[in-house]
Each structure stands twice: as structure tokens, then as C-alpha cells.
Design a protein around this motif. Structure first.
Motif, mmCIF file in Angstrom:
data_model
loop_
_atom_site.group_PDB
_atom_site.id
_atom_site.type_symbol
_atom_site.label_atom_id
_atom_site.label_comp_id
_atom_site.label_asym_id
_atom_site.label_seq_id
_atom_site.Cartn_x
_atom_site.Cartn_y
_atom_site.Cartn_z
ATOM 1 N N SER A 233 -3.750 0.150 3.006
ATOM 2 C CA SER A 233 -3.293 0.799 4.236
ATOM 3 C C SER A 233 -2.335 -0.096 5.003
ATOM 4 N N SER A 234 -2.643 -1.391 5.044
ATOM 5 C CA SER A 234 -1.806 -2.362 5.759
ATOM 6 C C SER A 234 -1.565 -3.567 4.860
ATOM 7 N N PRO A 235 -0.397 -4.200 4.994
ATOM 8 C CA PRO A 235 -0.029 -5.233 4.020
ATOM 9 C C PRO A 235 -0.968 -6.432 3.987
ATOM 10 N N ASP A 236 -1.584 -6.786 5.116
ATOM 11 C CA ASP A 236 -2.385 -8.012 5.127
ATOM 12 C C ASP A 236 -3.877 -7.773 4.959
ATOM 13 N N ASP A 237 -4.272 -6.550 4.603
ATOM 14 C CA ASP A 237 -5.698 -6.275 4.447
ATOM 15 C C ASP A 237 -6.306 -7.141 3.352
ATOM 16 N N ASP A 346 8.925 -6.886 -1.424
ATOM 17 C CA ASP A 346 7.767 -6.796 -0.526
ATOM 18 C C ASP A 346 8.100 -6.114 0.789
ATOM 19 N N LYS A 347 9.279 -6.423 1.310
ATOM 20 C CA LYS A 347 9.696 -5.894 2.603
ATOM 21 C C LYS A 347 9.803 -4.364 2.572
ATOM 22 N N LEU A 348 10.007 -3.820 1.380
ATOM 23 C CA LEU A 348 10.181 -2.371 1.241
ATOM 24 C C LEU A 348 8.998 -1.697 0.560
ATOM 25 N N SER A 349 7.865 -2.388 0.495
ATOM 26 C CA SER A 349 6.664 -1.734 -0.025
ATOM 27 C C SER A 349 6.193 -0.717 1.015
ATOM 28 N N VAL A 350 5.447 0.273 0.582
ATOM 29 C CA VAL A 350 4.959 1.289 1.524
ATOM 30 C C VAL A 350 4.134 0.667 2.654
ATOM 31 N N PRO A 351 3.183 -0.240 2.357
ATOM 32 C CA PRO A 351 2.425 -0.834 3.470
ATOM 33 C C PRO A 351 3.319 -1.597 4.452
ATOM 34 N N ALA A 352 4.333 -2.304 3.939
ATOM 35 C CA ALA A 352 5.214 -3.073 4.824
ATOM 36 C C ALA A 352 6.054 -2.150 5.703
ATOM 37 N N VAL A 353 6.589 -1.092 5.116
ATOM 38 C CA VAL A 353 7.399 -0.148 5.901
ATOM 39 C C VAL A 353 6.511 0.540 6.951
ATOM 40 N N SER A 357 6.692 0.214 11.163
ATOM 41 C CA SER A 357 6.858 1.385 12.019
ATOM 42 C C SER A 357 5.623 1.585 12.910
ATOM 43 N N GLY A 358 4.721 0.619 12.908
ATOM 44 C CA GLY A 358 3.541 0.701 13.779
ATOM 45 C C GLY A 358 2.472 1.631 13.246
ATOM 46 N N SER A 359 2.429 1.827 11.930
ATOM 47 C CA SER A 359 1.460 2.774 11.377
ATOM 48 C C SER A 359 0.820 2.193 10.118
ATOM 49 N N ILE A 360 0.125 3.048 9.379
ATOM 50 C CA ILE A 360 -0.497 2.630 8.122
ATOM 51 C C ILE A 360 0.068 3.468 6.981
ATOM 52 N N SER A 361 -0.085 2.958 5.772
ATOM 53 C CA SER A 361 0.464 3.629 4.585
ATOM 54 C C SER A 361 0.048 5.099 4.525
ATOM 55 N N ASN A 362 -1.241 5.366 4.805
ATOM 56 C CA ASN A 362 -1.768 6.728 4.705
ATOM 57 C C ASN A 362 -0.929 7.699 5.532
ATOM 58 N N GLU A 363 -0.630 7.316 6.766
ATOM 59 C CA GLU A 363 0.120 8.212 7.651
ATOM 60 C C GLU A 363 1.576 8.328 7.201
ATOM 61 N N LEU A 364 2.177 7.194 6.894
ATOM 62 C CA LEU A 364 3.579 7.219 6.466
ATOM 63 C C LEU A 364 3.744 8.130 5.248
ATOM 64 N N LEU A 365 2.872 7.967 4.267
ATOM 65 C CA LEU A 365 2.993 8.753 3.034
ATOM 66 C C LEU A 365 2.845 10.246 3.311
ATOM 67 N N CYS A 366 1.829 10.627 4.069
ATOM 68 C CA CYS A 366 1.623 12.074 4.182
ATOM 69 C C CYS A 366 2.646 12.721 5.103
ATOM 70 N N ARG A 367 3.252 11.954 6.007
ATOM 71 C CA ARG A 367 4.355 12.517 6.804
ATOM 72 C C ARG A 367 5.539 12.913 5.932
ATOM 73 N N MET A 368 5.675 12.232 4.782
ATOM 74 C CA MET A 368 6.831 12.500 3.930
ATOM 75 C C MET A 368 6.571 13.634 2.942
ATOM 76 N N GLY A 369 5.388 14.249 3.049
ATOM 77 C CA GLY A 369 5.026 15.287 2.082
ATOM 78 C C GLY A 369 5.578 16.669 2.377
ATOM 79 N N ALA A 370 6.281 16.857 3.497
ATOM 80 C CA ALA A 370 6.643 18.214 3.900
ATOM 81 C C ALA A 370 7.977 18.708 3.321
ATOM 82 N N ARG A 371 9.077 18.062 3.624
ATOM 83 C CA ARG A 371 10.379 18.609 3.250
ATOM 84 C C ARG A 371 10.934 18.061 1.927
#
Ligand SMILES: *Cc1c(COP(=O)(O)O)cnc(C)c1O
Length: 400
Positions: A233-237, A346-353, A357-371
Motif C-alpha cells: 500500500s505504501s512504499p516504506d511498509d 522506484d520513483k515511478l512504482s505504484v506505491p511511490a506515485v 500524491s498523499g494516498s495509498i496504492s489501493n486508492e490510486l489503482l482503483c481510481r484508474m479503473g473507470a475510463r
């Protein structure tokens, strides 16, 4: 024009099917013997495409799925996904006939809900959710007699019982103690049921971090989402198990226009990017309307083009963004840019991005599922990505 070139004209999500297969194997090995992987494919499989992902997983032998809504379950069945499908969230009781028709299992979110679902008269499969401390959905773990009553309800076939851990991602001692308390509460309930003579259904507790941090729990299922997609979810977990999971998702787009901007000129809304020198700008037709976070504007975010990581210039728009390519040689229209999930960067991994953006991988990924369209890596060479069902599903004719 083939399917793939239609989908990769503007911006798209690429699903690395080999990495998905690898993750299934790794998770299967990490789980206790006898435990089965329940693939969580809610919210378009965290942006990976629910039908594409679930049908590939079916072919890899995965036979249990979890979704959030009844409509997500129906979509999977209509695409021919087979195996068990558990709905983790609320479904209107009036849709009980669809639960039966599409062979979906419904989570019981409270005792009152169980009564109402039983009352509507259609026999449905259910999992009882036990609230052990999350205090969201579920019947309190002290309510033994309520749970016993559910086992006697005529129209509810109890196939499973589960709880959800609310801080299993944390290695803080207080959170570990809290999680152990949740696990104990769950097993006190199941032990009490067993001593009342109830034959226990399938039991499950862990989601991804539950498995990674509490791998010794012996359950019937692990409900894995984010780990299946190969990212934290986050890069440093930090986690107890550190299996070799590989990222499945990448977001790609194409350079559609390159322009020169003179020193002193601006780019985009609000004139937030002012060129300090003569600057070359590439326009990518992807934006926050695709789920790419707008707060990565003004150089906070970057993208990979021709092995160079280049910064976002100015504000990210709904459907476009600009990047500064002044220092990168040879960029041309049609070049592919990777915005997230660039392996080896590393800078462009999903957790890093996500983190930027102040979020976690889970949210970033599912936001991109629509269009965005989704393509699978194993179909690119074939030029077509029709997803064939693994087995055809026949609606239960009894209720029609
Ligand atoms: C979303 C969800 C999961 C999957 O969580 P991950 O952390 O992505 O593995 C598991 N269980 C429940 C109840 C969920 O809502």
C-alpha cells in the motif's frame, strides 16, 4: 485496425499477466497448507479490469473471488467467471433472487440484515461477518446467540464466517496487540459455536497484510487484493513476510504533440509553469479524469519517456498533461510514456506515485479503473485481447 492498437492510442493500463501468475504462486506458497486464495477483484480488480483479471485467474486455477457489490458479481458471472464469488458489502434484500440466480454469496452485515434476507423467501448462500474491533460491518463477536440463530435460518445457507483486521499493516506493538485481540475474539466465537454442536463453515480473517504480518494463522481462505497485484500500500511498509511479489499494473500513454515554448512563456491553466529557458514540452492525453492524481501537478509528479524520468509541467488537466522534455534527446510523437508502474524505476512504482500524491496504492489503482482501457500483456503479441470465459455459467433456471 486491431483491438490492441485501438486501445493503445491514447492512454491505457497494461496488466502483466506473467507477474499476476507469479504472485498467485507466491501467495499460495506463503499461505498455510489447506488455505485457499480468495482473489479480491472489487473496483475493477483495483483498476486491473475485473473481467480480464478474474478470467485470467480462473485459468491459473483460482476458484474463489470477492467483490464489493452484487453488480460486480453479476458482471463476472455474465463474463463466464466460475468458482465462488463473495460479496463483501451490502446488497438490497430485494435482490436476493439475483444472488441465487447468479450463484453469489452474500455477506451478512448485521443480525437484522440476516433476518431480513431470510425473510424474503429465496434460499441464498451467505458468509457471516463478525465484528472484532473494526466497527464497520458485522455482528459483534459477543453476540453468540444471534449467530447461532442465523445458522438455523431456513433460507440462509451459511458457507463461511469471517472477520476483518483493521491495523494488520502496522508493526507497532499496540496495533499488534489489538490485532491479536481481534483474532482471539473471532476464535472465541467459533470455538463457542463448535461447542454448541454447530459444524463450522469456511473461516477467514486475513487480507493481504493479514497474511504478510500474521502468516501462521490457519484459515480456509486469505482474501488478497493489493498483494495479488504485487505492490504494498505504501512504499516504506515493513512486513514479517517479504515475498517476492511483482507489480502487475502500469499506466501508459503516448506523446501526441511536442511544442517549443520560449523562455518566459507559460504552459497550462493558471500559468503555473513559466519557462525559465527555451523549453520543449510533450503533451500526453491523460489526466485526472483517468484517475491520475491532479496533485502531482507542478513537477511533483514525473513520467518515464525513453529511459528518462521527466517532470510534469504545470497543472494536470482532466484529460491532458504536459511534461518538460528539454533535457531528453530524441523524444518524438507516438513515443510511449509510463506514468506509474515503471519496473526498475522506484520513483515511478505504484506505491511511490500513490505516496507522492498523499494516498495509498489501493486508492490510486482503483481510481484508474473507470475510463482507461485495459490490455493484458499476454495478448499484445496476438493483436487481439478478447477475454474468453473459462467456463460458461448457466443461470439457475429454478428461480426464473
Ligand atoms: C478490500 C478487502 C480485502 C482486500 O484487502 P487488501 O488489503 O487489498 O488485500 C479483504 N477483505 C475485505 C473485507 C475487504 O473489504
Amino acid at each position: 485496425m486491431n483491438n490492441i492498437s485501438l486501445k493503445t492510442g491514447r492512454a491505457w493500463i497494461e496488466v502483466n499477466v506473467e507477474n499476476l501468475r507469479h504472485n498467485v504462486e507466491i501467495l499460495n506458497r506463503a499461505m498455510q497448507p489447506g488455505c485457499e486464495l480468495m482473489a479480491v477483484v472489487k473496483a475493477q480488480a483495483y483498476g486491473h479490469g475485473a473481467v480480464l483479471t478474474a478470467s485470467r485467474l480462473n485459468k491459473m486455477g483460482v476458484r474463489a473471488f470477492a467483490v464489493a457489490t452484487v453488480d460486480e458479481g453479476i458482471t463476472l458471472r455474465e463474463a463466464g467467471v466460475c468458482g465462488e464469488i463473495l460479496i463483501l458489502g451490502y446488497t438490497q434484500v430485494s435482490r436476493a433472487s439475483q444472488l441465487k440466480e447468479y450463484d453469489l454469496m452474500q455477506t451478512l452485515i448485521s443480525f437484522e440484515y440476516a433476518e431480513a434476507l431470510n425473510h424474503q423467501g429465496t434460499a441464498v448462500k451467505v458468509h457471516i461477518k463478525i465484528d472484532t474491533g473494526m466497527h464497520r460491518l458485522g455482528i459483534a463477536s459477543e453476540e453468540l446467540s444471534a449467530v447461532q440463530k442465523i445458522f438455523r435460518m431456513q433460507n440462509l445457507k451459511v458457507c463461511g464466517m469471517f472477520t476483518h483486521l483493521c491495523c494488520s499493516d502496522s508493526r507497532h506493538p499496540d496495533d499488534i496487540a489489538f490485532t491479536k485481540g481481534q483474532i482471539d475474539n473471532f476464535y472465541s466465537m467459533t470455538d463457542a459455536l463448535r461447542s454448541c454442536g454447530i459444524i463450522l463453515p469456511k473461516l477467514h480473517i486475513q487480507s493481504s497484510y493479514g497474511l504478510l504480518n500474521y502468516p501462521d494463522l490457519a484459515c480456509d481462505y486469505v482474501r488478497a487484493g493489493i498483494a495479488l497485484y504485487g505492490v504494498l500500500s505504501s512504499p516504506d511498509d515493513d512486513t514479517v513476510l517479504k515475498p517476492d511479489l511483482r507489480p502487475v499494473f502500469s499506466l501508459k500513454s503516448r506523446v501526441v504533440l511536442i511544442r517549443n515554448v520560449k523562455a518566459g512563456e507559460s504552459v497550462g491553466y493558471g500559468r503555473r509553469f513559466i519557462a525559465r529557458r527555451d523549453t520543449r514540452i510533450a503533451i500526453l492525453p491523460v489526466g485526472y479524469g483517468d484517475g491520475f492524481p491532479g496533485n502531482l501537478s507542478d513537477g511533483k509528479g514525473s513520467v518515464l519517456i525513453r529511459q528518462s524520468v521527466v517532470p510534469v509541467a504545470g497543472r494536470i488537466c482532466m484529460d491532458q498533461l504536459a511534461v518538460d522534455i528539454t533535457d531528453t534527446e530524441g523524444v518524438s510523437v507516438g513515443d510511449i510514456a509510463t506514468l506509474a508502474g515503471a519496473e526498475g524505476y522506484d520513483k515511478l512504482s505504484v506505491p511511490a506515485v500513490a505516496d507522492r500524491s498523499g494516498s495509498i496504492s489501493n486508492e490510486l489503482l482503483c481510481r484508474m479503473g473507470a475510463r482507461l482501457p485495459v490490455i493484458a500483456s499476454d495478448t499484445v503479441s496476438q493483436g487481439s485481447d478478447e477475454t474468453r470465459p473459462c467456463c460458461s455459467f448457466h443461470k439457475n433456471s429454478a428461480v426464473k
